[in-house]
Design an enzyme around this catalytic site. Structure first.
Site, PDB file in Angstrom:
ATOM      1  N   VAL A  92       0.845  -1.194   0.000  1.00 50.75           N
ATOM      2  CA  VAL A  92       0.000   0.000   0.000  1.00 50.75           C
ATOM      3  C   VAL A  92       0.881   1.245   0.000  1.00 50.75           C
ATOM      4  CG1 VAL A  92      -1.470   1.382   1.524  1.00 50.75           C
ATOM      5  CG2 VAL A  92      -2.075  -0.999   1.031  1.00 50.75           C
ATOM      6  N   LYS A 128       4.822  -1.234 -11.462  1.00 52.38           N
ATOM      7  CA  LYS A 128       3.608  -0.423 -11.382  1.00 52.38           C
ATOM      8  C   LYS A 128       3.445   0.309 -10.040  1.00 52.38           C
ATOM      9  CE  LYS A 128       1.213  -4.186 -12.747  1.00 52.38           C
ATOM     10  NZ  LYS A 128       0.152  -5.054 -13.272  1.00 52.38           N
TER      11      LYS A 128
HETATM   12  N1  LIG Z   1       2.685  -2.357  -7.625  1.00 51.92           N
HETATM   13  C1  LIG Z   1       2.306  -3.596  -7.906  1.00 51.92           C
HETATM   14  O1  LIG Z   1       2.515  -4.108  -8.996  1.00 51.92           O
HETATM   15  C2  LIG Z   1       1.614  -4.391  -6.855  1.00 51.92           C
HETATM   16  C3  LIG Z   1       1.719  -5.787  -6.867  1.00 51.92           C
HETATM   17  C4  LIG Z   1       1.062  -6.505  -5.855  1.00 51.92           C
HETATM   18  C5  LIG Z   1       0.341  -5.824  -4.896  1.00 51.92           C
HETATM   19  N2  LIG Z   1       0.264  -4.464  -4.916  1.00 51.92           N
HETATM   20  C6  LIG Z   1      -0.485  -3.729  -3.914  1.00 51.92           C
HETATM   21  O2  LIG Z   1       0.053  -4.021  -2.640  1.00 51.92           O
HETATM   22  C7  LIG Z   1      -0.963  -3.844  -1.659  1.00 51.92           C
HETATM   23  C8  LIG Z   1      -0.883  -4.971  -0.667  1.00 51.92           C
HETATM   24  O3  LIG Z   1       0.399  -4.944  -0.058  1.00 51.92           O
HETATM   25  P1  LIG Z   1       0.693  -5.714   1.313  1.00 51.92           P
HETATM   26  O4  LIG Z   1       0.164  -7.091   1.219  1.00 51.92           O
HETATM   27  O5  LIG Z   1       2.111  -5.483   1.604  1.00 51.92           O
HETATM   28  O6  LIG Z   1      -0.285  -5.005   2.341  1.00 51.92           O
HETATM   29  P2  LIG Z   1      -0.190  -3.662   3.196  1.00 51.92           P
HETATM   30  O7  LIG Z   1       0.727  -2.680   2.626  1.00 51.92           O
HETATM   31  O8  LIG Z   1      -1.618  -3.294   3.409  1.00 51.92           O
HETATM   32  O9  LIG Z   1       0.411  -4.188   4.571  1.00 51.92           O
HETATM   33  C9  LIG Z   1      -0.323  -5.116   5.348  1.00 51.92           C
HETATM   34  C10 LIG Z   1      -0.292  -4.744   6.826  1.00 51.92           C
HETATM   35  O10 LIG Z   1       0.998  -5.028   7.358  1.00 51.92           O
HETATM   36  C11 LIG Z   1       1.508  -3.892   8.069  1.00 51.92           C
HETATM   37  N3  LIG Z   1       2.974  -4.029   7.979  1.00 51.92           N
HETATM   38  C12 LIG Z   1       3.796  -3.704   6.969  1.00 51.92           C
HETATM   39  N4  LIG Z   1       5.051  -4.118   7.241  1.00 51.92           N
HETATM   40  C13 LIG Z   1       5.027  -4.689   8.464  1.00 51.92           C
HETATM   41  C14 LIG Z   1       6.009  -5.298   9.294  1.00 51.92           C
HETATM   42  N5  LIG Z   1       7.264  -5.462   8.885  1.00 51.92           N
HETATM   43  N6  LIG Z   1       5.621  -5.767  10.510  1.00 51.92           N
HETATM   44  C15 LIG Z   1       4.328  -5.679  10.917  1.00 51.92           C
HETATM   45  N7  LIG Z   1       3.351  -5.124  10.164  1.00 51.92           N
HETATM   46  C16 LIG Z   1       3.704  -4.646   8.948  1.00 51.92           C
HETATM   47  C17 LIG Z   1       0.867  -2.711   7.398  1.00 51.92           C
HETATM   48  O11 LIG Z   1       0.803  -1.605   8.263  1.00 51.92           O
HETATM   49  C18 LIG Z   1      -0.528  -3.258   7.102  1.00 51.92           C
HETATM   50  O12 LIG Z   1      -1.337  -3.156   8.235  1.00 51.92           O
HETATM   51  C19 LIG Z   1      -2.274  -3.763  -2.408  1.00 51.92           C
HETATM   52  O13 LIG Z   1      -2.757  -2.442  -2.373  1.00 51.92           O
HETATM   53  C20 LIG Z   1      -1.918  -4.157  -3.831  1.00 51.92           C
HETATM   54  O14 LIG Z   1      -2.697  -3.489  -4.799  1.00 51.92           O
HETATM   55  C21 LIG Z   1       0.898  -3.756  -5.874  1.00 51.92           C
END
Ligand SMILES: NC(=O)c1ccc[n+]([C@@H]2O[C@H](COP(=O)([O-])OP(=O)(O)OC[C@H]3O[C@@H](n4cnc5c(N)ncnc54)[C@H](O)[C@@H]3O)[C@@H](O)[C@H]2O)c1
Ligand SMILES: [Zn+2]
Length: 365
Positions: A92, A128
């Site tokens: 995110v 992206k």
């Molecule tokens: N750019 C791209 O091509 C691409 C590819 C895949 C996913 N995404 C995007 O990524 C997002 C999902 O990412 P995600 O799964 O990392 O979720 P996220 O960023 O929502 O993080 C998940 C949770 O983990 C917490 N967190 C982060 N690091 C932590 C750590 N080290 N210890 C404890 N908590 C931690 C965050 O605060 C959040 O509550 C979606 O919005 C999706 O669209 C983008």
């Protein structure tokens, strides 16, 4: 990475250091858990830094937060090239900072530090950026790969287990489309990796954790590199992403992305077995590994043939009018189909019904 003696976090994409102020954008969980160490790191290195903390919630992927970051880049006086902002967080946070950086002065470099399993194996290879708009996921975004991405497994020590399972769904997908060795590692060590949060409690699991993450990243990079701008819509990395997008949206907030992807991986494997493309013994291995990873192999929404037909129709629009459905012909091999019909979707949905677990966590034990 947060050891003050390690220069990686400061180093500019082309090498060297900046004397100008850097904007460091932190995910709120990272600030809470690692904020003191991050600040101590930059202090110890006498680097002028300004911080901005944003919630790591899907709702944070908003145009308002993009503009907030842009304002801070103005305040800080970010240079065109030599003082790139640093984003530390999950997907995110890095998606929203990436979009802001790609718009600022028509695009400045940024440094991406991924801190969840999903972000490390998936986002960190991606070109992206994106935010959600008017209820649509990633409706606004850009293709702008950062020149520098850093990954440290240490961050996973604090990631909640359900978030690790989320990342495991994407690793499983990579294993299925091209990496039998990675699949075998998941069969053998997947459960322990989640249990130990990819750390190294016994002096041996750390090497396995690094190999699993490394293979997933290398596989993804190999697939994306020749097709970075997605001009070719026959993408094997879309395996597990054909039926899941709509199901994931319908199931919100129950299913995380990687959980929905896993369900799609199983469903697509059922389709493959029914076509005679995949050995039923391979399907058994796939279902067994999902249970070992405490990921559900089935879900009521994946038994709903009407929903699955609607999901495929939407994916066909996303793939510019073609199904281009990646289908397994073995563990580590895919082909593409363009003629999947309603009757076979219904038949596969009926098979999914036989795999409904009560509780995946207890079923895995
Ligand atoms: N750019 C791209 O091509 C691409 C590819 C895949 C996913 N995404 C995007 O990524 C997002 C999902 O990412 P995600 O799964 O990392 O979720 P996220 O960023 O929502 O993080 C998940 C949770 O983990 C917490 N967190 C982060 N690091 C932590 C750590 N080290 N210890 C404890 N908590 C931690 C965050 O605060 C959040 O509550 C979606 O919005 C999706 O669209 C983008
Ligand atoms: Zn995905």
């Amino acid at each position: 990475m947060l050891d003050p003696a390690n220069p990686e976090l400061l180093t500019l994409p082309g090498g060297g250091r900046s004397t100008a102020t850097r904007l460091v954008v932190l995910d709120h969980s990272i600030d809470e858990l690692y904020g003191d160490r991050v600040r101590a790191y930059f202090d110890a290195n006498s680097v002028p830094v300004e911080y901005l903390t944003l919630p790591g919630l899907e709702e944070s992927k908003s145009i308002e937060n993009v503009l907030k970051i842009v304002s801070r880049l103005n305040d800080v006086g970010t240079n065109r090239l030599s003082s790139p902002p640093i984003a530390i967080g999950g997907g995110v946070l890095t998606d929203v900072v990436g979009l802001a950086a790609s718009l600022y002065r028509r695009g400045i470099p940024y440094v991406r530090v991924t801190t969840t399993l999903l972000a490390q194996v998936d986002v960190s290879v991606a070109a992206k950026t994106g935010i959600n708009y008017e209820g649509y996921r990633n409706r606004l975004g850009t293709y702008s790969p950062p020149p520098r991405t850093l990954i440290d497994r240490m961050f996973l020590a604090t990631v909640p287990r359900h978030q690790l399972r989320n990342g495991m769904g994407e690793i499983l997908k990579m294993a299925l489309i091209k990496d039998p060795r990675l699949f075998a590692l998941l069969e053998r060590h997947g459960a322990d990796l989640i249990e130990t949060r990819f750390q190294d409690p016994d002096g041996t699991l750390g090497a396995v954790a690094s190999e699993v993450i490394g293979r997933a990243i290398a596989g993804m990079a190999e697939e994306l590199e020749p097709n970075l701008w997605e001009k070719n819509l026959r993408r094997s990395v879309d395996y597990g992403h054909s039926f899941s997008p709509l199901v994931e949206m319908r199931a919100l907030p129950e299913l995380l992305h990687g959980e929905a992807v896993t369900l799609d991986c199983v469903f697509s494997a059922v389709l493959a077995v029914r076509r005679g493309l995949l050995d039923p013994a391979d399907l058994d291995r796939i279902v067994a590994v999902t249970r070992r990873l405490t990921l559900r192999p089935s879900h009521p929404l994946f038994c709903d043939a009407d929903l699955l037909r609607e999901a495929l129709a939407d994916t066909v629009r996303h793939r510019d009018g073609q199904q281009n459905l990646p289908i397994l012909t073995g563990i580590g091999r895919v082909c593409f189909l363009n003629d999947v019909g309603d009757a076979e979707i219904a038949a596969a949905a009926a098979v999914m019904e036989t795999m409904l677990d009560t509780d995946p966590v207890s079923a895995a034990r």
